[in-house]
Scaffold this motif. Structure first.
Motif: not given
Lengths: 230, 270
Positions: A55, A57, A59-60, A95-96, A126, A135, A205, A207
């Motif tokens: 992991e 972050y 969403r990343i 952000t990714a 992401e 994505s 990941l 959602r």
């Protein structure tokens, strides 16, 4: 008097690239697939403690192949980058894309300036929120080359064959179960044994999760999903 | 490679602290980095009353919603109980700005550690880390911007809820049963002293916590009581083996109304 030796830049880059590729080819592979509820990451990794997928972050997620100490360093740098950015701006601003660019810069610099290039490839994924956004999956090579991948990605020793397999078999809107089975089949393409849950490290990941979307799938749940539970 | 170089590399790598990373990369973002005025004219908003207590399943934390600046209400809806991670929470009292910043830094610190190490800090480790952060704020505290949180969480190893209080120098003290912090804390503690029982069930504990906040709001001008006109009620969180949970506002409202009803009827002195 000995002649000062001269190596042309082309030759030097070629040698370095070959060196890095060889190192990466020795390692096992990782596949990433988009599925209905997020992104799935499957690594062939016999260790349950030394992770290849982790992991970064909310969403990343990060995945690395090649030399462990090198991608581990990149992983931690990524977490620092993300946490500092999220702390000084807001969580949504991490952000990714920015992270992938930072990795690309770092690897590119090491490749051109250091004697020994990093023998790694990394992947930054992401997951999009539900509101129809796409994505993102970025694949960064040992020399800083960066590619954005769609639907699926593979890296590591036998990435080309795995990619060909996924190209033929990938479908949109797969369930977690289906995509996991496909991922494991893809990883097995290049070997003559079938991979069991003990050889795999799997994370998603997801959602549907609150805030932190990253979730590891433990071996018991894995054997259920693979349909090998006793 | 000389000794110093590899030692530096080792230390650089073997560091899972977000605060350390911040200190190296963006030291201006650390609290206490800016010089503070010598003689502050402090009318900064202050958070008032928070409390934490043990109950059967773990710990319960509650706080009123008011921030007070001097004799003025600065805000009626601030949030004082923050989730630190899945198994702990921090309740802030004192200067609201620095306190919220500290809570955010603390959350990031815990998450950072967890991601880098792939493992959670022990509850003890978390409590010590928070103490160090309070100590960093000492200079500001001497100028009227003190931050004194309560930290509570579920200790996985021991299988119980635990709570810690602090002083402005970062001193850390574990409390066994309950504690309150902030301007109304004395009244809340007095109330808890009479009402708190060991191993209360969740409903009893919830009522007990809200009674204490009721008393604090009653006696302390800085503490906000349940606001029936605007529909603002204290926030209450529970931390148990299964994680950090929020008590729904509707439930808090019902209990507050019931307490208010009982006190109206009561023949006690309110």
């Amino acid at each position: 008097m000995p002649l000062p030796y001269y190596v042309s830049p082309e030759q030097m880059m070629k040698d370095k690239a070959e060196y890095a590729r060889k190192g990466i080819a020795r390692g096992r592979s990782i596949v990433t697939l988009e599925y209905r509820d997020g992104i799935l990451l499957v690594a062939e990794n016999p260790s349950s403690l030394l992770h290849k997928v982790s992991e970064i972050y909310d969403r990343i997620a990060f995945a690395g192949v090649g030399k462990y100490n090198e991608f581990e360093n990149l992983r931690i740098a990524g977490i620092r980058h993300a946490d500092i950015k999220g702390y000084s701006y807001s969580r949504g601003d991490v952000t990714a894309k920015a992270l992938a660019n930072a990795y690309s810069q770092a690897l590119g610099n090491i490749f051109t300036q250091d004697i020994k290039p990093f023998e790694v490839e990394v992947l930054v994924a992401e997951v999009a929120d539900d509101n129809g956004a796409k994505s993102e999956i970025y694949h960064i090579l040992y020399d800083g080359t960066i590619e954005d991948e769609h639907n699926y990605a593979a890296m590591g020793g036998q990435a080309d064959e795995i990619r060909r397999f996924l190209k033929d078999h990938y479908q949109n809107g797969m369930s977690l179960e289906e995509s996991l089975q496909l991922g494991v089949r893809a990883l097995s393409v290049t070997q003559n044994k079938t991979l069991s849950e003990r050889d795999l490290e799997v994370a998603v990941l997801d959602r549907s999760k609150e805030r932190r979307k990253f979730r590891r799938i433990p071996p018991e749940a894995l054997s259920q999903l693979l349909g090998t539970a006793k | 490679m000389n000794d110093e170089r590899w030692l530096n590399l080792f230390n650089e790598y073997a560091n899972s602290s977000f605060m350390e990373a911040l200190r190296r990369q963006s030291p201006h973002l650390l609290p206490g980095a800016e010089p503070r005025p010598e003689t502050p004219d402090v009318a900064a908003p202050h958070g008032t009353t928070v409390l934490a207590m043990r109950y059967r399943d773990g710990v319960i934390m509650a706080g009123d919603r008011q921030a007070t600046a001097g004799y003025q209400v600065a805000s009626r809806r601030i949030e004082k109980i923050f989730k630190a991670d899945d198994l702990s929470g921090v309740g802030i009292a004192g200067a609201a700005g620095p306190a919220m910043e500290m809570a955010k830094l603390f959350q990031t610190e815990l998450e950072h550690y967890e991601k880098v190490e792939g493992d959670n800090l022990s509850l003890e480790g978390k409590a010590n880390k928070l103490g160090q952060m309070i100590r960093m704020n000492l200079q500001a505290a001497m100028m009227g911007l003190a931050v004194v949180p309560i930290f509570a969480g579920f200790d996985e190893k021991a299988g119980v809820g635990r709570l810690f209080k602090y002083d402005i120098t970062g001193g850390r003290y574990e409390e066994k049963d309950y504690d309150a912090q902030g301007s109304g804390s004395k009244d809340a503690r007095d109330s808890l002293k009479k009402l708190w029982r060991r191993d209360m069930a969740r409903d009893e504990a919830l009522r007990c916590a809200l009674e204490a906040l009721f008393d604090a709001a009653d006696e302390d001008v800085g503490t906000g009581g349940p606001d029936l006109v605007r529909g603002i009620f204290p926030t209450v969180k529970t931390i148990t083996r299964s994680g950090f949970g929020e008590v729904a506002e509707d439930e808090v409202r019902r209990v507050c109304e019931s307490i208010a009803g009982d006190r109206t009827k009561s023949e006690r002195g309110a």
